[in-house]
Design a protein around this motif. Sequence first.
Motif: not given
Length: 109
Positions: A15-16, A27-32
């Motif tokens: 989690a962020p 968006a979470l996947g982009e960060r990961k």
Amino acid sequence: MILTLAAVYGCGQSAPPAGAEIADPVALGERKARACVGCHGPKGVSRVASYPSLAGKDKAYLAEQLRRFKSGERQNPMMNAMAVNVSETDIEHLAAYYAAQTSPEAEHD
């Protein structure tokens, strides 16, 4: 130098960081996906023929392949090392991100 997802995103985090307002799986996947860019290219479009592009692939397919690398059922030294510490939540977010990208084939249509 090999970067693991944990090294780029934060050891064991799925989690962020506290206070972040990101809830969208893409968006979470982009960060990961920062750990994946070196081989699979920006937005999942590989610049090297020996590394597959992930952009636009089916979400379920992407998640299943990552699970297979994680379990060792599918063998590739780099991917097995990268996937070993990826959580199920991370897998879902990464698959959502790459599935939402435009595939290189679609760009030429």
